[in-house]
Design an enzyme around this catalytic site. Sequence first.
Site, PDB file in Angstrom:
ATOM      1  N   GLU A   1       0.828  -1.221   0.000  1.00  0.00           N
ATOM      2  CA  GLU A   1       0.000   0.000   0.000  1.00  0.00           C
ATOM      3  C   GLU A   1       0.857   1.263   0.000  1.00  0.00           C
ATOM      4  OE1 GLU A   1      -0.733  -2.669   1.713  1.00  0.00           O
ATOM      5  OE2 GLU A   1      -2.813  -3.160   1.234  1.00  0.00           O
TER       6      GLU A   1
ATOM      7  N   HIS B   1     -11.975  -5.511   8.828  1.00  0.00           N
ATOM      8  CA  HIS B   1     -12.568  -5.363   7.491  1.00  0.00           C
ATOM      9  C   HIS B   1     -13.881  -4.589   7.537  1.00  0.00           C
ATOM     10  CE1 HIS B   1      -9.867  -8.798   6.850  1.00  0.00           C
ATOM     11  NE2 HIS B   1      -9.889  -8.493   5.577  1.00  0.00           N
TER      12      HIS B   1
END
Length: 660
Positions: free
Chosen positions: A400, A467
């Site tokens: 990322e 999540h």
Amino acid sequence: MSQMQFENHHLSSDQLLELYKAMVLPRMIEEKMRILLRQGKISKWFSGVGQEAISVGVTLALNSNEYILPMHRNLGVFTSKKIPLQRLFSQWQGKLNGFTKGRDRSFHFGAKEFHTIGMISHLGPQLGVANGIALANILQNNRKVTAVFSGEGGTSEGDFHEAMNVASVWNLPVIFCIENNGYGLSTPSSHQFNCKNIVDKGIGYGMESHLIDGNNILEVYEKAKHIAQSIRENPRPVLIEFKTFRMRGHEEASGTKYVPKNLLEAWAKKDPLENYQVFLKEKKVLSEALEVQIKKDFIHAINQNLKVAFAEINPYFKESKELDDVSQPFEYKEVKSDSTESNIRLVDAISNGLFQCMERHADLVIMGQDIAEYGGVFKITEGFLEKFGKERVRNTPICESSIIETAYGLSICGIKSVVELQFSDFITSGFNPVINLLAKSYYRWGQNADIVLRMPCGAGVQAGPFHSQTNEAWFTKTPGLKVVYPAFPYDAKGLLATAIEDPNPVLFFEHKQLYRSIYQEVSDDYYTIPLGKAALLKKGTDISIITYGAGVHWALKTIQEENISADIIDLRTLQPLDTETIYKSIKKTGKAIILQEDTLFGGIASDISALIMEHCFEYLDAPVKRVASLETPIPFAKNLENGFLPKKRFLKTLKELLKY
Ligand SMILES: Cc1ncc(C[n+]2csc(CCOP(=O)(O)OP(=O)(O)O)c2C)c(N)n1
Ligand SMILES: [Mg+2]
């Protein structure tokens, strides 16, 4: 006799002298700067004494239109790139005509006209930015090389590993120049990494690597030139470890007490400038008189330029100017669509909108994990690879941080990008470049970050603590970032188009639970919706409900079931925030409740509440109420998640407030 072996096969006397002069200049500037530092006229100094051959050799080995990304010891890059001394001096003194107008210090600036991009403090991100510039070079097929610097200490950062990995997997034309000068602040290399040489790491990344004597200007220059030319012909990343030594303290104030004396003495004998000077004199390329003349000319130039820089004005504080310079001006252009409409889900609207943006912006690049063949975990980019090709639809390694840095490098080269985070939760692994590169860049040195980060977020899908977060508040409080959070398919498509048009960094939140549950009639063609404008979804008399994302749907359901007369404001954009619509509604209803899915403390509801208090106090008939999720991580099991979310608490507080 020179302590070092110099081999010159073909350089002319003029070329040999050019290298010499290019090393003398940063050495002499430094001597002067250390005096100014003691006089309190500059704020800090990181010495590159003893390492000049690396900066100078690499810079002169590249073409002037090829980018170099130096670090804090690479004055020789800036001088060899021929950046006017006067502007450098102004930069270090925080003058208005410095590269950052006094907003950042030392080497923390870029100068695109000189193809030089300075660092942020965090060291490693520089390597990922170089990847972005190199990717732009590949996309533009211009056969250019990019060189980027790091110390050996910086190679311990995750960003180093990510950048090496991405460059290798994507075969990017970058030279990673690692200056192994023995120390990272007080930490010796032996405490920094546990392998003999940093070049050995190249093997692990499948990358060609070279070990070079960083104190030998001819070796640095010749080898870097050869490598650069070979990369131009056969684009690929190359790792170079330059062995050298840091002859002074980490920065001038910190000294070298912890460095063994014998090491300093041994390396002093290998001084790159002294040795080269002896060699040139032995070769009769440099005479005593010429040496004196060169140094005299430089002293004169330094003093002249300093005089000019001292006379430059200091930045003056004008609030509106400071605020205006946080983001690049963007003139919103409305594009209307009166095309046919289709009843589609939020997920389809985003996919369709992104597809049309790819058609509209011919160089727009999208990057993310599993977004190409697989179509992304939410299938938003399904079919994109076939239509737009693998250059523009890029599967990324799980990196990322490096990918966001790469996006920033693309932006430096004028290329827009959209980065899909697989889940917004994983932005934590790319947090640093968002906060320190993207958000601050325009304010610091006028470089925009033309990037949209797509952030699938939110709870209600029993996905647990890693999540399901809705983490917009981490970004709404950082000046320089725009934050968009649509609740409906129509808005999502139009806002995404504007987010991509906007040259500033935008975090675009997409609620996962809404992806496949919310349908709406959406124009088939491209259209835009302005950022910073809320939508008044329902008009009522008794209370103003201010919310966004999933909260919008909870509020709509509640007032319908309970038959409440309320204004419902869907914020749509959180940064910039549409305070006008909020205040107008409250002035009418006299009561306000703010509903957010995020946990309560430090969420945007708190700021909205404070703003209402400050701007609408006289109109309020009741205290402003905030309703949010519980102050815990998000639990997995359905019952726990339901209890965590504010749906039930919302109705209770709403009723209390209506009765107040
Ligand atoms: C993320 C981060 N952690 C810590 C620091 C503080 N810091 C600045 S430079 C430095 C040492 C860097 O060592 P190295 O990469 O070897 O470069 P050198 O100073 O030796 O040229 C440290 C610890 C920082 N700037 N960024
Ligand atoms: Mg070091």
